[in-house]
Design an enzyme around this catalytic site. Structure first.
Site, PDB file in Angstrom:
ATOM      1  N   LYS A  51       0.851  -1.197   0.000  1.00 11.36           N
ATOM      2  CA  LYS A  51       0.000   0.000   0.000  1.00 11.36           C
ATOM      3  C   LYS A  51       0.883   1.241   0.000  1.00 11.36           C
ATOM      4  CE  LYS A  51      -3.942   2.199   2.322  1.00 11.36           C
ATOM      5  NZ  LYS A  51      -4.942   2.137   3.405  1.00 11.36           N
ATOM      6  N   SER A  69     -10.077   2.494   2.393  1.00 12.10           N
ATOM      7  CA  SER A  69      -9.127   3.158   1.541  1.00 12.10           C
ATOM      8  C   SER A  69      -8.128   2.221   0.868  1.00 12.10           C
ATOM      9  CB  SER A  69      -8.349   4.175   2.368  1.00 12.10           C
ATOM     10  OG  SER A  69      -7.494   3.519   3.300  1.00 12.10           O
ATOM     11  N   SER A 102     -10.735   0.386   6.587  1.00 11.12           N
ATOM     12  CA  SER A 102     -10.015   0.461   5.311  1.00 11.12           C
ATOM     13  C   SER A 102      -9.324  -0.823   4.861  1.00 11.12           C
ATOM     14  CB  SER A 102      -8.974   1.582   5.364  1.00 11.12           C
ATOM     15  OG  SER A 102      -9.598   2.826   5.197  1.00 11.12           O
TER      16      SER A 102
END
Lengths: 95, 482
Positions: free
Chosen positions: B75, B150, B174
């Site tokens: 990420k 997210s 998320s």
């Protein structure tokens, strides 16, 4: 409570984010919507309840006051917008 | 190869059936062929192959660990030395991290091979991935749907088989919500288990890193790498190292699963409820006992979260001022204007909204009424979970009220999107571990996730329950046709 345009301008200044012209009114509407959403929380009776910052209620650790990080000034400054002679450049602050 | 588990990939590498370089290049070719999903912000072949060659050397020397040579998607919130690290923001579009986050260090030590940096909502603020400066990620199951957020890029990359596993972070859902929307498995561990050092901060008292994978077993293996005490994170817990895969095969007979009645009330889509019910009935067949529990203050998690998270964000994001790193406006007359223009240009709309909200609730005269009150409600919410855990070992329910919505559908009204996080926020506020695993499909064919919530440090038990469900169901093996 509801924020006025002047309130929004003040919050924007405190946040150091330029919010100008038409953006002010749009932002006012959105922030008031968010405040409406969080308003129901204020009526809850929390007398005698301890605020919670960490579930495990940890204490901040202390360590010996010795330098551990090596000097990597060049690496840090390689990503800076403006540097000169090892210094970060910003507009003049003191007249 | 792309359908193989981490264990199987590891065995292939150990048996020299394939090299780490070959494995990485196969995944990279897929990632490049599917650029339209927008799952990655940055691919950097040279760096990937350098890591893969190092992994091959380790494999040849006989010093390899279980995960050495296995590819991973990172990420874009974890600082990774030498890689562009944007956090989904224009503010960091020019930022090449000069150091590694603890999670990245641990991945490097394990010999994992980074495939690239996954797309995300800007500074992890969002539930749809549409807040990324680099454009929305598309849901691999239906390119007109959001992937969730997210960690949408990480979830989409695993779902589309562009990577076998990925790192992710969860501040209010998320990891779990995008995992649910993309039909993959993800776990947010107990707060304090995974170091936040080098993980770009959104709301420090809520942020927690964790793995996304195709299965609970894959997540357990990656969590083994990611977790551990780190003195550079002041909230990291001095918790003994665990093997999170140790209980995977334990039988579930006697396990008490609590269903919070508030999670099955008004607002839950009937097709999501039906899918969750089927998963629960599988648990009954596995010998679990189902009990009803109550989390009476669930609704308060939304206002409490939307005070605490913006308050902490406004403080954390004050570091982006155009002085030491990140975007600086081209023209300004003085220092204040440089800050104000740099931040106005560098941040997107949602990030600005949250900074402004946070600044307001922390401003003079409002701190007690908002932030302190929210911290007290947080305690009430955490206590509710402890009461529920007197009657059950794990809590189960939906991850989100609906399956993935359409791209653009909820953009106009930010607060409407906030309400979608109703089943995930309380877990972060309480600091508990939570996970999402595939549980079938909604009426429109998009995946549905089952959420499991455990008490503190019960990750091994949750992964055990998830793994056992994945032994008798095949939802987690379904892949989108691309």
């Amino acid at each position: 409570m509801s924020l006025s345009i002047e309130d929004v301008a003040r919050i924007a200044r405190l946040s150091r984010i330029a919010v100008t012209g038409d953006e002010l009114a749009a932002t006012q509407g959105q922030l008031n919507q968010i405040l409406t959403l969080i308003e129901e929380m204020r009526a809850v009776d929390t007398t005698g309840i301890e605020p919670m910052a960490h579930a495990q209620d940890v204490m901040l650790r202390l360590r010996d006051d010795v330098a551990r990080e090596p000097n990597r000034r060049e690496a840090w400054q390689a990503v800076a917008p403006a540097v000169e002679a090892g210094l970060y450049l910003v507009p003049q602050v003191i007249e | 190869m792309i359908e193989k588990s981490v264990k199987q990939l590891s065995a292939m590498l150990a048996a020299k059936e394939i090299s780490a370089v070959e494995m990485a290049s196969e995944y990279l070719a897929r990632a490049k062929a599917m650029r339209d999903l927008n799952a990655f912000i940055t691919l950097d072949e040279d760096k990937t192959f350098a890591e893969a060659k190092a992994a091959d050397a380790l494999l040849a020397s006989g010093q390899a660990g279980v995960l050495t040579g296995v590819p991973i998607a990172q990420k874009d919130i974890f600082c990774q030395q030498g890689w562009k690290t944007t956090c989904g923001s224009k503010m960091l579009d020019n930022f090449v991290a000069p150091y590694d986050a603890n999670v990245i260090e641990l991945c490097r030590k394990a010999g994992l091979v980074s495939l690239g940096r996954t797309n995300m909502d800007e500074f992890a603020m969002g539930s749809s991935n549409e807040n990324s400066f680099y454009g929305a990620v598309k849901n691999p199951w239906d390119k007109s749907a959001v992937p969730g957020g997210s960690s949408g890029g990480s979830a989409a990359a695993v779902a589309a088989r562009l990577a076998p596993i990925a790192t992710a972070t969860d501040t209010g859902g998320s990891i779990r919500q995008p995992a649910a929307f993309c039909g993959v498995t993800g776990i947010k561990p107990t707060y304090g288990i995974v170091s936040r050092f080098g993980m770009i901060a959104f709301a420090s008292s809520l942020d927690q890193g964790g793995p996304i994978g195709k299965s609970a077993e894959d997540c357990a293996l990656l969590l083994n790498v990611m977790a551990g005490f780190d003195e550079r994170d002041s909230t990291s817990l001095e918790h003994a190292k665990e093997d999170y895969s140790r209980d995977l095969t334990a039988p579930l007979a006697g396990l008490r699963i609590g269903l919070p009645k508030e999670y099955f009330a008004e607002g839950l889509a009937s097709d999501v409820a039906a899918a969750v019910d089927v998963a629960i009935s599988e648990y009954k067949k596995l010998g679990a006992t189902i009990v009803e529990v109550s989390l009476p203050n669930t609704k308060l998690s939304i206002p409490a979260y939307y005070v605490i998270a913006p308050a902490e964000a406004s403080s954390n994001l004050s570091r982006f001022d155009g002085v030491r790193f990140g975007h600086r406006a081209a023209e300004y007359s003085g220092l204040a204007e440089m800050y104000e223009k740099s931040r106005a240009e560098g941040f997107g709309a949602e990030v600005k909204r949250r900074i402004l909200t946070g600044t307001y609730v922390l401003s003079h005269g409002y701190y007690d009424a908002y932030y302190l009150q929210a911290q007290k409600i947080r305690r009430i919410i955490a206590n509710d979970f402890q009461t529920a855990f007197e009657h059950c070992d794990l809590i189960a329910g939906p991850v989100a009220p609906t399956a993935a919505w359409n791209l653009g559908e909820k953009n106009a009204d930010p607060t409407a999107m906030y309400l979608e996080d109703i089943y995930t926020l309380a877990v972060n506020l309480a600091g508990l571990p939570g996970m999402s695993l595939p549980a079938g499909f909604a009426a429109n064919g998009r995946p549905v996730g089952l959420q499991l919530i455990g008490n503190y440090f019960s990750e091994a038990k949750m992964l055990n329950a998830a793994h056992q469900l994945q032994q008798v169901t095949d939802w987690h093996t379904r892949a989108p046709s691309l």
